[in-house]
Design an enzyme around this catalytic site. Structure first.
Site, PDB file in Angstrom:
ATOM      1  N   CYS A   1       0.808  -1.218   0.000  1.00  6.37           N
ATOM      2  CA  CYS A   1       0.000   0.000   0.000  1.00  6.37           C
ATOM      3  C   CYS A   1       0.843   1.271   0.000  1.00  6.37           C
ATOM      4  O   CYS A   1       0.568   2.215  -0.760  1.00  6.37           O
ATOM      5  CB  CYS A   1      -0.946   0.010   1.198  1.00  6.37           C
ATOM      6  SG  CYS A   1      -0.161  -0.393   2.778  1.00  6.37           S
TER       7      CYS A   1
ATOM      8  N   HIS B   1      -2.757   6.480   4.613  1.00  7.58           N
ATOM      9  CA  HIS B   1      -1.309   6.584   4.807  1.00  7.58           C
ATOM     10  C   HIS B   1      -0.823   7.938   4.292  1.00  7.58           C
ATOM     11  O   HIS B   1      -1.239   8.388   3.212  1.00  7.58           O
ATOM     12  CB  HIS B   1      -0.577   5.483   4.033  1.00  7.58           C
ATOM     13  CG  HIS B   1      -0.737   4.113   4.599  1.00  7.58           C
ATOM     14  ND1 HIS B   1      -1.350   3.858   5.800  1.00  7.58           N
ATOM     15  CD2 HIS B   1      -0.336   2.894   4.109  1.00  7.58           C
ATOM     16  CE1 HIS B   1      -1.326   2.541   6.032  1.00  7.58           C
ATOM     17  NE2 HIS B   1      -0.722   1.950   5.026  1.00  7.58           N
TER      18      HIS B   1
END
Length: 348
Positions: free
Chosen positions: A131, A251
């Site tokens: 990711c 994130h």
């Protein structure tokens, strides 16, 4: 997309990424003929509603993939290693969200905005990158094409959802305990080879995954190695520090990149604004920049805080944010599946 229907299996259907994948398949009206939801024996029997119909989750077995055209895996590397070969044996194309096959030289590692052409090279499996890697390379690929890249230094600020639903529960439980002046008992984070656990509430843990012999964590080495493979350039110098912070979704990354050619900052901003899947939010005069809270639930990669480095003429600093369960996993996988369907339609 395509008039033809495809039989689809989702392995890990009851997990956080699996749920996101199913939501995207439904939202985007993916041309599904038959849908098979697979999981471990523990989750088998769960009922999931898809397009108004109740679908019973089945335990994954070697024969679960008979008649399946596309299998999306998000149930952990061991599960992918065990069942992907069986899916291939039954004729399915596997899109794997785990670390099991990413660095396998015969497996393409794909971010559609970066290297969609690599999908054609698959021999049964297409790997979804990590990711934190996905959002970084999506933002840096336009710069690589325009200027070339010598070096990348990245520090990540990663949401607990990257460690699963138990980590989310731990953050919420610990946060309440701290606010209530109760005892905090860490049980989940960091995920590593030692039994030592640390408080995540109101804290930052500079470890994601297990430490390697070189002092870097596995998460950091994923970013190093995957970036080179996806960008198709082993000469790019990459170093990473990955940190878990008390955010549920999204994130964030502070990225410093040294380009091979000098650049104009306005040109860089314009380049990114016109790149697919990228949204630029960069206006210091209004304190506008990407935030994890704004990126959550959105498929784009958000870029801001663009500024020339003070110590290197070709150095550039960026702030990159994305929903780790969407673009960082589920959306990237569904994008790949849509490209497979599109290419099949073209051949037909």
């Amino acid at each position: 997309m395509s008039n033809q229907k495809f039989n689809v299996a989702v392995v890990g259907a009851t997990g956080a990424v699996g749920e996101q994948i199913l939501g995207l398949l439904e939202k985007r009206d993916f041309p599904i003929g038959k849908l098979k939801l697979l999981s471990s024996a523990r989750s088998a029997g769960t009922i999931i509603n898809f397009k108004g119909l109740d679908v019973i989750v089945e335990e994954a077995t070697p024969d679960s993939f008979e008649g399946i055209d596309i299998a999306l895996f998000s149930a952990g590397g061991d599960v992918s290693k065990e069942f992907a070969p069986h899916a291939i044996r039954h004729g399915a194309v596997c899109i794997d969200n785990t670390n099991a096959y990413r660095m396998d030289p015969t497996t393409p590692l794909v971010v559609p905005e970066v290297n969609a052409e690599k999908i054609n090279d698959h021999v049964g499996i297409i790997a979804n990158p990590n990711c934190s890697t996905i959002q970084m390379v999506a933002a840096l690929k336009p710069l690589q094409d325009a200027y070339g890249i010598d070096r990348i230094i990245v520090s990540t600020y990663q949401a607990v959802s990257g460690a699963g639903s138990k980590a989310i529960d731990e953050l919420l439980r610990q946060s309440k305990a701290v606010l209530d002046n109760d005892h905090v008992e860490p049980q989940i984070l960091p995920v590593g080879s030692l039994p030592v656990k640390h408080q995540i509430a109101f804290n930052a843990i500079p470890q994601i995954d297990k430490f390697q012999d070189n002092g870097y964590t596995l998460e950091e080495m994923k970013m190093v190695n995957e970036t080179k493979k996806i960008m198709g350039d082993e000469t790019i110098n990459v170093t990473a520090t990955c940190v878990r912070i008390p955010v549920v979704y999204g994130h964030s990354e502070s990225v410093y990149v040294e380009l091979k050619q000098d650049y104009d900052l306005a040109e860089v901003k314009n380049l990114l604004e016109n790149s697919p899947g990228i949204t630029v939010i960069d206006d210091p005069s209004t304190q506008s920049y990407p935030l994890a809270t704004d990126a959550a639930g959105k498929p784009d990669v958000f870029v801001g805080r663009l500024r020339r480095d003070l110590g290197h003429q070709r150095g550039l600093n960026l702030w990159i944010v994305s929903d780790n369960l969407l673009k960082g996993a589920a959306w990237n996988a569904v994008q790949i599946a849509e490209i497979i369907v599109s290419k099949h339609s073209e051949r037909s």
